[in-house]
Design a protein around this motif. Structure first.
Motif, PDB file in Angstrom:
ATOM      1  N   LEU A   1     -50.206  53.007 -31.431  1.00 30.54           N
ATOM      2  CA  LEU A   1     -49.011  52.828 -30.605  1.00 30.54           C
ATOM      3  C   LEU A   1     -48.970  51.458 -29.919  1.00 30.54           C
ATOM      4  O   LEU A   1     -47.972  51.119 -29.285  1.00 30.54           O
ATOM      5  CB  LEU A   1     -48.947  53.932 -29.551  1.00 30.54           C
ATOM      6  CG  LEU A   1     -48.976  55.362 -30.097  1.00 30.54           C
ATOM      7  CD1 LEU A   1     -49.079  56.366 -28.961  1.00 30.54           C
ATOM      8  CD2 LEU A   1     -47.767  55.620 -30.957  1.00 30.54           C
ATOM      9  N   LEU A   2     -50.051  50.715 -30.022  1.00 31.10           N
ATOM     10  CA  LEU A   2     -50.143  49.404 -29.365  1.00 31.10           C
ATOM     11  C   LEU A   2     -49.772  48.295 -30.350  1.00 31.10           C
ATOM     12  O   LEU A   2     -49.759  48.513 -31.567  1.00 31.10           O
ATOM     13  CB  LEU A   2     -51.565  49.185 -28.848  1.00 31.10           C
ATOM     14  CG  LEU A   2     -52.057  50.186 -27.820  1.00 31.10           C
ATOM     15  CD1 LEU A   2     -53.504  49.876 -27.433  1.00 31.10           C
ATOM     16  CD2 LEU A   2     -51.164  50.211 -26.603  1.00 31.10           C
ATOM     17  N   PRO A   3     -49.491  47.096 -29.837  1.00 31.59           N
ATOM     18  CA  PRO A   3     -49.233  45.976 -30.750  1.00 31.59           C
ATOM     19  C   PRO A   3     -50.404  45.808 -31.732  1.00 31.59           C
ATOM     20  O   PRO A   3     -51.571  45.957 -31.349  1.00 31.59           O
ATOM     21  CB  PRO A   3     -49.132  44.768 -29.812  1.00 31.59           C
ATOM     22  CG  PRO A   3     -48.716  45.355 -28.498  1.00 31.59           C
ATOM     23  CD  PRO A   3     -49.385  46.705 -28.431  1.00 31.59           C
ATOM     24  N   ARG A   4     -50.068  45.507 -32.976  1.00 37.55           N
ATOM     25  CA  ARG A   4     -51.101  45.334 -34.000  1.00 37.55           C
ATOM     26  C   ARG A   4     -51.883  44.050 -33.751  1.00 37.55           C
ATOM     27  O   ARG A   4     -51.305  43.016 -33.414  1.00 37.55           O
ATOM     28  CB  ARG A   4     -50.476  45.295 -35.384  1.00 37.55           C
ATOM     29  CG  ARG A   4     -49.868  46.625 -35.775  1.00 37.55           C
ATOM     30  CD  ARG A   4     -49.280  46.542 -37.188  1.00 37.55           C
ATOM     31  NE  ARG A   4     -48.487  47.700 -37.458  1.00 37.55           N
ATOM     32  CZ  ARG A   4     -48.922  48.768 -38.118  1.00 37.55           C
ATOM     33  NH1 ARG A   4     -50.148  48.792 -38.579  1.00 37.55           N
ATOM     34  NH2 ARG A   4     -48.130  49.792 -38.324  1.00 37.55           N
TER      35      ARG A   4
ATOM     36  N   ASP B   1     -59.411  37.313 -25.185  1.00 35.42           N
ATOM     37  CA  ASP B   1     -59.292  35.855 -25.122  1.00 35.42           C
ATOM     38  C   ASP B   1     -59.639  35.305 -23.742  1.00 35.42           C
ATOM     39  O   ASP B   1     -59.398  34.135 -23.453  1.00 35.42           O
ATOM     40  CB  ASP B   1     -57.889  35.401 -25.548  1.00 35.42           C
ATOM     41  CG  ASP B   1     -56.779  35.877 -24.619  1.00 35.42           C
ATOM     42  OD1 ASP B   1     -57.054  36.538 -23.588  1.00 35.42           O
ATOM     43  OD2 ASP B   1     -55.599  35.595 -24.934  1.00 35.42           O
ATOM     44  N   VAL B   2     -60.219  36.149 -22.895  1.00 37.93           N
ATOM     45  CA  VAL B   2     -60.702  35.749 -21.567  1.00 37.93           C
ATOM     46  C   VAL B   2     -62.105  36.325 -21.389  1.00 37.93           C
ATOM     47  O   VAL B   2     -62.436  37.360 -21.975  1.00 37.93           O
ATOM     48  CB  VAL B   2     -59.774  36.257 -20.433  1.00 37.93           C
ATOM     49  CG1 VAL B   2     -58.413  35.571 -20.491  1.00 37.93           C
ATOM     50  CG2 VAL B   2     -59.619  37.764 -20.469  1.00 37.93           C
ATOM     51  N   PRO B   3     -62.943  35.665 -20.576  1.00 39.97           N
ATOM     52  CA  PRO B   3     -64.302  36.183 -20.394  1.00 39.97           C
ATOM     53  C   PRO B   3     -64.368  37.430 -19.512  1.00 39.97           C
ATOM     54  O   PRO B   3     -65.260  38.262 -19.682  1.00 39.97           O
ATOM     55  CB  PRO B   3     -65.061  35.022 -19.764  1.00 39.97           C
ATOM     56  CG  PRO B   3     -64.020  34.120 -19.197  1.00 39.97           C
ATOM     57  CD  PRO B   3     -62.759  34.341 -19.976  1.00 39.97           C
TER      58      PRO B   3
ATOM     59  N   GLN C   1     -54.731  45.929 -18.605  1.00 36.13           N
ATOM     60  CA  GLN C   1     -55.065  44.507 -18.509  1.00 36.13           C
ATOM     61  C   GLN C   1     -55.561  43.961 -19.844  1.00 36.13           C
ATOM     62  O   GLN C   1     -55.208  42.855 -20.246  1.00 36.13           O
ATOM     63  CB  GLN C   1     -56.113  44.272 -17.425  1.00 36.13           C
ATOM     64  CG  GLN C   1     -55.585  44.364 -16.025  1.00 36.13           C
ATOM     65  CD  GLN C   1     -56.607  43.889 -15.009  1.00 36.13           C
ATOM     66  OE1 GLN C   1     -57.422  43.018 -15.281  1.00 36.13           O
ATOM     67  NE2 GLN C   1     -56.553  44.470 -13.823  1.00 36.13           N
ATOM     68  N   ALA C   2     -56.401  44.744 -20.531  1.00 34.11           N
ATOM     69  CA  ALA C   2     -56.956  44.294 -21.810  1.00 34.11           C
ATOM     70  C   ALA C   2     -55.872  44.098 -22.863  1.00 34.11           C
ATOM     71  O   ALA C   2     -55.980  43.204 -23.712  1.00 34.11           O
ATOM     72  CB  ALA C   2     -58.004  45.281 -22.300  1.00 34.11           C
ATOM     73  N   LEU C   3     -54.829  44.905 -22.813  1.00 35.69           N
ATOM     74  CA  LEU C   3     -53.749  44.826 -23.795  1.00 35.69           C
ATOM     75  C   LEU C   3     -53.223  43.398 -23.943  1.00 35.69           C
ATOM     76  O   LEU C   3     -52.977  42.927 -25.052  1.00 35.69           O
ATOM     77  CB  LEU C   3     -52.606  45.763 -23.390  1.00 35.69           C
ATOM     78  CG  LEU C   3     -51.350  45.689 -24.248  1.00 35.69           C
ATOM     79  CD1 LEU C   3     -51.617  46.280 -25.628  1.00 35.69           C
ATOM     80  CD2 LEU C   3     -50.199  46.397 -23.565  1.00 35.69           C
ATOM     81  N   PHE C   4     -53.074  42.701 -22.838  1.00 34.92           N
ATOM     82  CA  PHE C   4     -52.489  41.364 -22.852  1.00 34.92           C
ATOM     83  C   PHE C   4     -53.477  40.279 -23.263  1.00 34.92           C
ATOM     84  O   PHE C   4     -53.101  39.113 -23.408  1.00 34.92           O
ATOM     85  CB  PHE C   4     -51.880  41.056 -21.485  1.00 34.92           C
ATOM     86  CG  PHE C   4     -50.818  42.044 -21.111  1.00 34.92           C
ATOM     87  CD1 PHE C   4     -49.565  42.003 -21.698  1.00 34.92           C
ATOM     88  CD2 PHE C   4     -51.094  43.062 -20.207  1.00 34.92           C
ATOM     89  CE1 PHE C   4     -48.597  42.944 -21.382  1.00 34.92           C
ATOM     90  CE2 PHE C   4     -50.120  44.005 -19.878  1.00 34.92           C
ATOM     91  CZ  PHE C   4     -48.871  43.951 -20.472  1.00 34.92           C
ATOM     92  N   HIS C   5     -54.737  40.654 -23.442  1.00 42.07           N
ATOM     93  CA  HIS C   5     -55.766  39.679 -23.814  1.00 42.07           C
ATOM     94  C   HIS C   5     -56.505  40.049 -25.092  1.00 42.07           C
ATOM     95  O   HIS C   5     -57.432  39.345 -25.490  1.00 42.07           O
ATOM     96  CB  HIS C   5     -56.761  39.517 -22.661  1.00 42.07           C
ATOM     97  CG  HIS C   5     -56.138  38.948 -21.434  1.00 42.07           C
ATOM     98  ND1 HIS C   5     -55.793  37.620 -21.325  1.00 42.07           N
ATOM     99  CD2 HIS C   5     -55.753  39.541 -20.274  1.00 42.07           C
ATOM    100  CE1 HIS C   5     -55.241  37.399 -20.139  1.00 42.07           C
ATOM    101  NE2 HIS C   5     -55.200  38.549 -19.483  1.00 42.07           N
ATOM    102  N   THR C   6     -56.127  41.142 -25.737  1.00 44.07           N
ATOM    103  CA  THR C   6     -56.831  41.591 -26.941  1.00 44.07           C
ATOM    104  C   THR C   6     -56.432  40.741 -28.140  1.00 44.07           C
ATOM    105  O   THR C   6     -55.260  40.644 -28.486  1.00 44.07           O
ATOM    106  CB  THR C   6     -56.531  43.083 -27.220  1.00 44.07           C
ATOM    107  OG1 THR C   6     -57.025  43.859 -26.122  1.00 44.07           O
ATOM    108  CG2 THR C   6     -57.194  43.554 -28.496  1.00 44.07           C
TER     109      THR C   6
END
Length: 176
Positions: A14-17, A141-143, A159-164
């Motif tokens: 259901l999340l962005p690929r 893409d962030v530490p 939060q992870a969704l926007f950096h995965t």
């Protein structure tokens, strides 16, 4: 228990690929029953996990375990660890202990949906169909994320969704 309720969708479908990479375990096999040690009755020991093939741009990881089949509208978070360094490519069995002693420095382990720190084992309602336990590793893409031990697993996931930049999953099952 209503065994005729529809199966929940794969939560990550259901999340962005994003690209995938490889997640394996000495304890959990894709589609097979999780070992007794990884269940609530067997000691709630988090399984060994190891991953490879993630993007070179990876700066950190989040590891989680989610049961989409829990009889709630929101599933059930069994484990969330954020702020794992990019140099981390495995976690030993038991890394999800409440004290987090086997986690790398800087890692943040949140409370699970039972309200306790660390990993809580598989424990579907007796008589319910087998539940899926989706272990996921998210390459970021962030530490680090702006989270602490009091952050909810859902907030970590948000939060992870926007950096995965890539994700690997491994799904075991269990029924009582």
């Amino acid at each position: 228990m209503d065994l005729d309720r529809p199966e929940a969708p794969d939560p990550y479908s259901l999340l962005p690929r994003v690209p995938t990479f490889t997640l394996t375990s000495e304890d959990v096999t894709e589609g097979a029953e999780v070992p007794a040690a990884c269940t609530a009755d067997g000691g709630s020991t988090s399984p060994h996990l190891t991953w490879s093939g993630f993007p070179e741009s990876t700066q950190g990881f989040v590891v989680s375990c989610f049961d989409p089949d829990a009889p709630t509208p929101a599933g059930y978070w069994h484990w969330t660890v954020a702020n794992l360094p990019a140099s981390t490519t495995s976690l030993p069995a038991g890394a999800g202990s409440p004290d987090g002693a086997l986690l790398p420095d800087g890692a943040v382990q949140t409370r699970n949906d039972a309200g306790t720190p660390g990993y809580t084992g598989a424990a579907p309602p007796p008589g319910d169909r087998a539940h899926r336990y989706v272990f996921a590793v998210h390459a970021l893409d962030v530490p680090t994320l702006d989270v602490d031990a009091g952050t909810t697993p859902t907030t970590v996931a948000f939060q992870a969704l926007f950096h995965t930049v890539a994700r690997a999953t491994l799904t075991g099952t269990f029924a009582l």
